[in-house]
Design a protein around this motif. Sequence first.
Motif: not given
Length: 456
Positions: A78-92
């Motif tokens: 259940t551990d949720v991790h934060v990673r950089p956007h790398d799809d239609i945007t690379t911010t956030g």
Amino acid sequence: MKNRTLQFTVALLSSLVLALAFVLLVDQIPSVRADPGVLHVAPGGDCGGVSDCYGSVQEAVDAAVPGDEIRVAAGTYTDVHVRPHDDITTTGVVTQVVYISKTLTVRGGYTATNWTVSDPVANPTTLDAQRQGRALYITGDISPTVEGLRITGGDAAGLGGVAGPTGQPFDAGGGVYVISATATLSHCWVFNNSAPAGGGLCMYFSDAMVSGNTVTSNTASFIGGGLCSFDSDATLNGNSFTANTAGGFGGGGLALMGGSPTIHGDAVISNTAEGEHAAGGGLFVSGRSDATLINTVIANNWADGNGAALHVSDSSVRLLHATIVHNTGGGGSGIHLHRELSLYTTAALTNTILVSHTVGIQADENTTATLHATLWHANATDWSGNVIHTNDYTGSPAFAADGYHLTAGSAAIDMGVDAGVDDDIDGESRPVGRPDLGADEWGTRVYLPLVLRNYQ
């Protein structure tokens, strides 16, 4: 003497500077393992004494090098991790249980005492995002494989993923989101996930292989309850899509938007497109998609809008050996063709069973449906509009209790034409005699229900 001492001191300092520079340089080089190998994941990091053991799948993915295999023991992660956007945007940032951006294999179904044999049924291995993000995010020019996992609790709200009608980010892929990657997702159970688009899964510009999965009880508020494919040449093989729901545009089980996807041996059963304009209870095909469906069962789906089984708009679809039965709602039509913006909307069906609809197939103005070798039965009206049909048959399909396998008395047996298809929905050889109509080729056989077959 002083000169010799000075020379020695200078040499020593120079050596120290070089050594420090080397240490600093080495520190900048990411640590790598000598050879691709096997990593292990178990709850609490208790892997029964084996090496390369981790307590979360993400930790193992981060430690892995391309080519590695990650074996995951039964349990709920259940551990949720934060990673950089790398799809239609690379911010956030994006949040998920597992973020994959390298080519590797993640396989569930193991135990801490048996790392040799994977059995996902006996040893359920679950990624549960608990509505805090997606379960799985895959990005990049990579070819990862994910097998034998239960994927649930995903919610893509606020995470973007695809470009909306005006180019703005649109949230997609509640359980699984894949962009660009040629990913393989097989023998997984994808359930109880949600997103505006692609409640269970979303592929975006991806040639993914989705094989042998059960996709059930997922929800999309806008399109594609079970799965949404955007501009992807994805291949779907041997999956079941059941009890998924979509609102908005529809596509209760599947929405295919652009690209040239291929669906082979899939069952799309008991899905719902709910809402006044929600079309395609089973499938919604639009966006200039060129889709091919082979040995497909589309049964018992519901739509409030048009096309209880299949809605096609501004696209071209080809169906070979389809069994389309007892789909309801849909403005009265099982299959509905509609032209909205594009220059064409066409459907070509060969060796079809089309049974128990108010209108079997309806082709609106400026659309064309061409059917060759069709068994019609128990429709109030078989066709309406611009429908070209040859080699028509009537009579009972005499289905088995599951609603799509044929029995000995079926009017579909030996009535087909050669469509270049050499197997049926069970993977058994076709033809036995002449080709049968529909997804199943009748013969002496023992078969398992589709949900169980996905794990064999």
